[in-house]
Scaffold this active site. Structure first.
Site, PDB file in Angstrom:
ATOM      1  N   SER A  26      20.688 -17.280 -55.641  1.00 33.32           N
ATOM      2  CA  SER A  26      20.803 -16.101 -54.779  1.00 33.32           C
ATOM      3  C   SER A  26      21.886 -15.156 -55.280  1.00 33.32           C
ATOM      4  O   SER A  26      23.037 -15.551 -55.447  1.00 33.32           O
ATOM      5  CB  SER A  26      21.157 -16.532 -53.352  1.00 33.32           C
ATOM      6  OG  SER A  26      20.256 -17.511 -52.908  1.00 33.32           O
ATOM      7  N   HIS A  59      14.687 -11.554 -54.379  1.00 35.52           N
ATOM      8  CA  HIS A  59      14.246 -12.362 -55.506  1.00 35.52           C
ATOM      9  C   HIS A  59      12.907 -11.891 -56.038  1.00 35.52           C
ATOM     10  O   HIS A  59      11.951 -11.789 -55.285  1.00 35.52           O
ATOM     11  CB  HIS A  59      14.051 -13.826 -55.091  1.00 35.52           C
ATOM     12  CG  HIS A  59      15.305 -14.608 -55.107  1.00 35.52           C
ATOM     13  ND1 HIS A  59      16.296 -14.421 -56.034  1.00 35.52           N
ATOM     14  CD2 HIS A  59      15.734 -15.601 -54.316  1.00 35.52           C
ATOM     15  CE1 HIS A  59      17.270 -15.268 -55.804  1.00 35.52           C
ATOM     16  NE2 HIS A  59      16.968 -15.998 -54.749  1.00 35.52           N
ATOM     17  N   HIS A  81      12.980 -22.492 -51.733  1.00 33.96           N
ATOM     18  CA  HIS A  81      13.946 -23.269 -50.957  1.00 33.96           C
ATOM     19  C   HIS A  81      13.229 -24.155 -49.949  1.00 33.96           C
ATOM     20  O   HIS A  81      12.192 -23.772 -49.393  1.00 33.96           O
ATOM     21  CB  HIS A  81      14.906 -22.337 -50.209  1.00 33.96           C
ATOM     22  CG  HIS A  81      15.806 -21.560 -51.096  1.00 33.96           C
ATOM     23  ND1 HIS A  81      15.515 -20.275 -51.518  1.00 33.96           N
ATOM     24  CD2 HIS A  81      17.006 -21.874 -51.656  1.00 33.96           C
ATOM     25  CE1 HIS A  81      16.493 -19.841 -52.296  1.00 33.96           C
ATOM     26  NE2 HIS A  81      17.411 -20.780 -52.403  1.00 33.96           N
ATOM     27  N   TYR A  83      14.394 -24.769 -47.033  1.00 32.08           N
ATOM     28  CA  TYR A  83      14.537 -24.175 -45.690  1.00 32.08           C
ATOM     29  C   TYR A  83      13.448 -23.134 -45.395  1.00 32.08           C
ATOM     30  O   TYR A  83      13.246 -22.760 -44.245  1.00 32.08           O
ATOM     31  CB  TYR A  83      15.938 -23.578 -45.473  1.00 32.08           C
ATOM     32  CG  TYR A  83      16.321 -22.423 -46.372  1.00 32.08           C
ATOM     33  CD1 TYR A  83      15.760 -21.155 -46.224  1.00 32.08           C
ATOM     34  CD2 TYR A  83      17.285 -22.594 -47.358  1.00 32.08           C
ATOM     35  CE1 TYR A  83      16.125 -20.111 -47.050  1.00 32.08           C
ATOM     36  CE2 TYR A  83      17.663 -21.551 -48.186  1.00 32.08           C
ATOM     37  CZ  TYR A  83      17.072 -20.305 -48.022  1.00 32.08           C
ATOM     38  OH  TYR A  83      17.444 -19.279 -48.840  1.00 32.08           O
ATOM     39  N   GLU A  84      12.777 -22.669 -46.426  1.00 32.23           N
ATOM     40  CA  GLU A  84      11.676 -21.726 -46.199  1.00 32.23           C
ATOM     41  C   GLU A  84      10.435 -22.434 -45.688  1.00 32.23           C
ATOM     42  O   GLU A  84       9.452 -21.773 -45.335  1.00 32.23           O
ATOM     43  CB  GLU A  84      11.341 -20.989 -47.496  1.00 32.23           C
ATOM     44  CG  GLU A  84      12.456 -20.086 -47.997  1.00 32.23           C
ATOM     45  CD  GLU A  84      12.140 -19.512 -49.366  1.00 32.23           C
ATOM     46  OE1 GLU A  84      11.527 -18.431 -49.415  1.00 32.23           O
ATOM     47  OE2 GLU A  84      12.481 -20.144 -50.375  1.00 32.23           O
ATOM     48  N   ALA A 111      24.506 -20.281 -54.567  1.00 28.67           N
ATOM     49  CA  ALA A 111      25.568 -19.786 -53.698  1.00 28.67           C
ATOM     50  C   ALA A 111      25.970 -20.947 -52.792  1.00 28.67           C
ATOM     51  O   ALA A 111      25.114 -21.704 -52.349  1.00 28.67           O
ATOM     52  CB  ALA A 111      25.061 -18.617 -52.870  1.00 28.67           C
ATOM     53  N   MET A 208      22.425 -25.105 -49.740  1.00 29.03           N
ATOM     54  CA  MET A 208      21.080 -25.470 -49.270  1.00 29.03           C
ATOM     55  C   MET A 208      20.062 -25.581 -50.395  1.00 29.03           C
ATOM     56  O   MET A 208      18.854 -25.442 -50.151  1.00 29.03           O
ATOM     57  CB  MET A 208      20.594 -24.419 -48.258  1.00 29.03           C
ATOM     58  CG  MET A 208      21.534 -24.192 -47.086  1.00 29.03           C
ATOM     59  SD  MET A 208      20.957 -22.842 -46.054  1.00 29.03           S
ATOM     60  CE  MET A 208      22.408 -22.555 -45.018  1.00 29.03           C
ATOM     61  N   SER A 209      20.511 -25.840 -51.598  1.00 30.49           N
ATOM     62  CA  SER A 209      19.545 -25.894 -52.710  1.00 30.49           C
ATOM     63  C   SER A 209      20.007 -26.883 -53.773  1.00 30.49           C
ATOM     64  O   SER A 209      20.879 -27.711 -53.532  1.00 30.49           O
ATOM     65  CB  SER A 209      19.389 -24.502 -53.330  1.00 30.49           C
ATOM     66  OG  SER A 209      20.565 -24.126 -54.006  1.00 30.49           O
ATOM     67  N   ASN A 232      31.671 -17.904 -49.644  1.00 29.26           N
ATOM     68  CA  ASN A 232      32.364 -17.824 -48.348  1.00 29.26           C
ATOM     69  C   ASN A 232      33.144 -19.108 -48.159  1.00 29.26           C
ATOM     70  O   ASN A 232      32.849 -20.113 -48.792  1.00 29.26           O
ATOM     71  CB  ASN A 232      31.348 -17.678 -47.197  1.00 29.26           C
ATOM     72  CG  ASN A 232      30.327 -18.801 -47.177  1.00 29.26           C
ATOM     73  OD1 ASN A 232      29.394 -18.823 -47.991  1.00 29.26           O
ATOM     74  ND2 ASN A 232      30.521 -19.746 -46.286  1.00 29.26           N
ATOM     75  N   HIS A 244      25.774 -13.615 -43.074  1.00 36.25           N
ATOM     76  CA  HIS A 244      24.971 -13.726 -44.291  1.00 36.25           C
ATOM     77  C   HIS A 244      25.234 -12.542 -45.227  1.00 36.25           C
ATOM     78  O   HIS A 244      25.281 -12.691 -46.445  1.00 36.25           O
ATOM     79  CB  HIS A 244      23.485 -13.811 -43.944  1.00 36.25           C
ATOM     80  CG  HIS A 244      22.598 -13.967 -45.140  1.00 36.25           C
ATOM     81  ND1 HIS A 244      22.751 -15.005 -46.049  1.00 36.25           N
ATOM     82  CD2 HIS A 244      21.570 -13.220 -45.603  1.00 36.25           C
ATOM     83  CE1 HIS A 244      21.853 -14.878 -47.007  1.00 36.25           C
ATOM     84  NE2 HIS A 244      21.126 -13.801 -46.765  1.00 36.25           N
TER      85      HIS A 244
HETATM   86  N1  HPA Z   1      26.699 -23.235 -46.150  1.00 42.96           N
HETATM   87  C1  HPA Z   1      25.505 -23.539 -46.692  1.00 42.96           C
HETATM   88  N2  HPA Z   1      24.928 -22.834 -47.649  1.00 42.96           N
HETATM   89  C2  HPA Z   1      25.601 -21.774 -48.118  1.00 42.96           C
HETATM   90  C3  HPA Z   1      26.844 -21.388 -47.604  1.00 42.96           C
HETATM   91  C4  HPA Z   1      27.422 -22.156 -46.564  1.00 42.96           C
HETATM   92  O1  HPA Z   1      28.527 -21.884 -46.064  1.00 42.96           O
HETATM   93  N3  HPA Z   1      27.223 -20.264 -48.277  1.00 42.96           N
HETATM   94  C5  HPA Z   1      26.240 -19.998 -49.172  1.00 42.96           C
HETATM   95  N4  HPA Z   1      25.252 -20.896 -49.078  1.00 42.96           N
END
Ligand code: HPA
Length: 268
Positions: A26, A59, A81, A83-84, A111, A208-209, A232, A244
């Site tokens: 990402s 993307h 992903h 989560y999708e 990320a 998450m990946s 973050n 986000h």
């Molecule tokens: N948590 C999970 N996935 C992420 C985060 C997070 O804080 N930041 C970027 N991807």
């Protein structure tokens, strides 16, 4: 998911067998738009039988065979992903294809949220190891030979490639952290209590990946390296909620450093 048609399609278009795949996570997709990539061979995921259109914003889902810093590489821009709602088979299908194509190594990028209190937003982290808390395993089900039924994960992240990444960071004067990536399924960010728990488990970053792809790439016998962009501080570490938009912005801000690191890594 029947992979043979996609493999045949990829083989038919591949101008060479790359030395390495770089999976652009990402906000890190810039490399796939560079002149070197434009001179290469670009294959949209949608051209591969069995692959659905990419859904995540920002993307363009494609694979680009190109020469970068004197190396024959394959850039994967965009990924599927979990989560999708995609099945694990699709999430990890690119790794199966790369393994079957005979590509020996893969560099993943993603990320992530920083859990280690010494980390700063915008820094990059090499993965030393991972903790899989996604609640699923991509290798569940009948084994796919020639990979073993119970693959070893003692050195999932290749020590040689990790050392090369650190050398590349030295050469470009960048700070490069190293740590443990913990994978969750998402799509919500974590609760502060979860982050405290993950920290006590030994996690330095959360995302998450990547972990499913790493497990399958290792099963395929590929060498693996991975870099997280710490976009973050994880939930509860700062006195404000996660947005986000901020995560995306931090990713964009780190993109230039990421690109110079990858280029220096390939030059070695
Ligand atoms: N948590 C999970 N996935 C992420 C985060 C997070 O804080 N930041 C970027 N991807």
């Amino acid at each position: 998911m029947e992979l043979r048609p996609a493999l045949e399609a990829l083989k038919a278009r591949a101008p060479f067998i790359p030395e390495i795949v770089v999976v652009l996570g990402s906000g890190l997709g810039l490399l796939a738009d560079r002149p070197e990539a434009q001179r290469g061979v670009s294959i949209a995921f949608t051209e591969l039988p069995g692959f659905p259109p990419q859904t995540v914003e920002g993307h363009a889902g494609r694979m680009v065979f190109c020469e970068l810093e004197g190396r024959r590489v394959l850039l994967q821009a965009g990924r599927f992903h979990y989560y999708e709602g995609h099945p694990m088979e699709l999430v990890t299908a690119p790794m199966r294809l790369f393994g079957r194509l005979g590509i020996p190594a893969v560099l993943h990028t993603n990320a992530a949220g920083a859990i280690h209190p010494g980390f700063r937003v915008g820094e990059l982290m090499v993965l030393r190891d991972h903790i899989n808390l996604m609640g699923v395993h991509p290798l569940r089900g009948p084994n796919t030979p020639p990979g073993p039924r119970f693959p070893d994960m003692t050195e999932a992240y290749d020590p040689g490639l990790r050392a090369q990444l650190h050398e590349a960071a030295l050469a470009t004067g960048q700070r490069l952290q190293e740590g443990i990536y913990l994978a969750v399924s998402g799509p919500s960010y974590e609760t502060p209590a979860e982050i405290r728990a993950f920290r006590s488990l030994g996690a330095d970053a959360v995302g998450m990946s990547t972990v499913p792809e790493v497990l399958v790439a290792r099963h395929e016998g590929m060498k693996v390296a991975a870099i997280s962009c710490l976009c973050n501080m994880a939930a509860g570490m700062l006195p404000r909620p996660l947005a986000h938009q901020e995560v995306l912005q931090a990713g964009q801000a780190a993109a230039a450093g990421f690109e110079s690191l990858v280029r220096a890594f390939l030059r070695q």
